[in-house]
Motif scaffolding. Sequence first.
Motif, PDB file in Angstrom:
ATOM      1  N   THR A 105      40.896  73.647  39.341  1.00 15.91           N
ATOM      2  CA  THR A 105      41.987  72.549  39.832  1.00 15.91           C
ATOM      3  C   THR A 105      43.144  73.115  40.473  1.00 15.91           C
ATOM      4  O   THR A 105      43.923  72.493  41.132  1.00 15.91           O
ATOM      5  CB  THR A 105      42.543  71.755  38.672  1.00 15.91           C
ATOM      6  N   TRP A 106      43.184  74.550  40.715  1.00 16.57           N
ATOM      7  CA  TRP A 106      44.206  75.149  41.382  1.00 16.57           C
ATOM      8  C   TRP A 106      44.314  74.644  42.910  1.00 16.57           C
ATOM      9  O   TRP A 106      43.407  74.618  43.651  1.00 16.57           O
ATOM     10  CB  TRP A 106      43.999  76.502  41.215  1.00 16.57           C
ATOM     11  N   THR A 107      45.504  74.116  43.219  1.00 14.78           N
ATOM     12  CA  THR A 107      45.941  73.775  44.847  1.00 14.78           C
ATOM     13  C   THR A 107      46.973  74.696  44.939  1.00 14.78           C
ATOM     14  O   THR A 107      48.097  74.637  44.353  1.00 14.78           O
ATOM     15  CB  THR A 107      46.117  72.567  44.914  1.00 14.78           C
ATOM     16  N   PRO A 108      46.939  75.562  46.010  1.00 12.65           N
ATOM     17  CA  PRO A 108      48.130  76.260  46.676  1.00 12.65           C
ATOM     18  C   PRO A 108      49.333  75.455  46.618  1.00 12.65           C
ATOM     19  O   PRO A 108      49.416  74.292  47.365  1.00 12.65           O
ATOM     20  CB  PRO A 108      47.628  76.640  47.897  1.00 12.65           C
ATOM     21  N   GLU A 109      50.463  75.819  46.220  1.00 18.66           N
ATOM     22  CA  GLU A 109      51.588  75.109  46.320  1.00 18.66           C
ATOM     23  C   GLU A 109      52.507  75.499  47.283  1.00 18.66           C
ATOM     24  O   GLU A 109      53.693  75.062  47.831  1.00 18.66           O
ATOM     25  CB  GLU A 109      52.474  75.415  45.159  1.00 18.66           C
ATOM     26  N   GLU A 110      52.044  76.533  47.957  1.00 17.21           N
ATOM     27  CA  GLU A 110      52.693  76.993  49.264  1.00 17.21           C
ATOM     28  C   GLU A 110      51.693  77.919  50.436  1.00 17.21           C
ATOM     29  O   GLU A 110      50.554  78.002  49.880  1.00 17.21           O
ATOM     30  CB  GLU A 110      53.916  78.096  49.020  1.00 17.21           C
ATOM     31  N   PRO A 111      51.998  77.892  51.503  1.00 20.45           N
ATOM     32  CA  PRO A 111      50.977  78.835  52.352  1.00 20.45           C
ATOM     33  C   PRO A 111      50.680  80.079  51.880  1.00 20.45           C
ATOM     34  O   PRO A 111      51.698  80.923  51.474  1.00 20.45           O
ATOM     35  CB  PRO A 111      51.557  78.808  53.498  1.00 20.45           C
ATOM     36  N   TYR A 112      49.493  80.586  51.994  1.00 22.57           N
ATOM     37  CA  TYR A 112      49.155  82.013  51.769  1.00 22.57           C
ATOM     38  C   TYR A 112      48.444  82.591  53.066  1.00 22.57           C
ATOM     39  O   TYR A 112      47.697  81.995  53.755  1.00 22.57           O
ATOM     40  CB  TYR A 112      48.142  81.972  50.483  1.00 22.57           C
ATOM     41  N   ASP A 113      48.745  84.007  53.066  1.00 26.64           N
ATOM     42  CA  ASP A 113      48.098  84.778  54.114  1.00 26.64           C
ATOM     43  C   ASP A 113      46.780  85.173  53.835  1.00 26.64           C
ATOM     44  O   ASP A 113      46.017  85.495  54.555  1.00 26.64           O
ATOM     45  CB  ASP A 113      48.988  85.992  54.604  1.00 26.64           C
TER      46      ASP A 113
ATOM     47  N   ALA B  36      40.469  72.703  50.418  1.00 30.39           N
ATOM     48  CA  ALA B  36      42.005  72.442  50.039  1.00 30.39           C
ATOM     49  C   ALA B  36      42.529  73.864  50.211  1.00 30.39           C
ATOM     50  O   ALA B  36      43.874  74.080  50.503  1.00 30.39           O
ATOM     51  CB  ALA B  36      41.980  71.983  48.581  1.00 30.39           C
ATOM     52  N   TRP B  37      41.759  75.256  49.737  1.00 34.30           N
ATOM     53  CA  TRP B  37      42.301  76.559  49.670  1.00 34.30           C
ATOM     54  C   TRP B  37      42.707  76.759  51.280  1.00 34.30           C
ATOM     55  O   TRP B  37      43.837  77.290  51.675  1.00 34.30           O
ATOM     56  CB  TRP B  37      41.605  77.361  49.246  1.00 34.30           C
ATOM     57  N   LEU B  38      41.607  76.632  52.204  1.00 34.07           N
ATOM     58  CA  LEU B  38      41.777  77.025  53.674  1.00 34.07           C
ATOM     59  C   LEU B  38      43.054  75.986  54.234  1.00 34.07           C
ATOM     60  O   LEU B  38      43.568  76.533  55.005  1.00 34.07           O
ATOM     61  CB  LEU B  38      40.589  76.860  54.267  1.00 34.07           C
ATOM     62  N   ASP B  39      43.166  74.890  53.618  1.00 36.55           N
ATOM     63  CA  ASP B  39      44.271  74.037  54.394  1.00 36.55           C
ATOM     64  C   ASP B  39      45.668  74.724  54.227  1.00 36.55           C
ATOM     65  O   ASP B  39      46.637  74.578  54.932  1.00 36.55           O
ATOM     66  CB  ASP B  39      44.301  72.777  53.667  1.00 36.55           C
TER      67      ASP B  39
END
Length: 283
Positions: free
Chosen positions: A98-106, A126-129
Amino acid sequence: MQAPTWDPQQYLRHSTHRTRPLLDLLARITELPGDGAPRIADIGCGPGNVTALLADRWPGARITGFDNSREMLRAAADHAGPTHGGGALDFRHADAATWTPEEPYDLIVSNAALQWVPGHADRFPAWLDRVTPGGTLAFQVPGNFDAPSHALLAELCDAPRWRSRLGGHGRHYVHILGASDYLERLSVLGCDVVDVWESTYVQLLQGEDPVLEWTKGTALRPVLTALDDDRAAVREFVGEYRDLLRKAYPAGPHGTVFPFRRICAVARRSPAAVRRPGEEPTA
């Protein structure tokens, strides 16, 4: 079905062999955005030893390891804090399902964790977004579920003696796709580079019943969790499984040969804005 209870120390018994695929995965990752201080997420960080390896590769990075096991997170806490390159490590509770990144990641990376997550490939969009342009999604999963170590476990769980208590446990947590399926899933998600490959690591394990000890850290965990209230049943099941493994993986003069196949993927998001199939252009 009850989630497995994890034993960080058991998992780390073969840490050298377990981390080799991760090191090979990291070698395929090119430069990251972030001006020397990339933001990195480690999904399914376990006891944190792999997250620490990320800090060795990117010393200035701000890295967060995520896991849904309280036992693993307690062990990982030993690695938390500032790094020698001016970065930082921290760890948080999260479920990869269920994890959705809460901020951008490199970089979003996962080492031998997604096989426990049903439908994990559906999380890729959702992760690549939330991967920055030019950033990377990378993961490796075991691909040896038809090997004797896992096939024998599944057959034993489904045997008449154990079926009522363990039926399906040997296969319930197998959720990987084929390498070509991962390639197709990632190629339509705005990535300019998608690299998917398979490797079989022919490992030489030492000690008494080393394949059993290996599976006690991973594949056997759901069974041990399910039987945890019945110590006699644990001893009986493990004894039967041990005897099967001894025949399938006989000890040699230099150790026990244990081949282990892995599926690896590195997907770099295009530095340019890319519209997803079916997505309306923005103004």
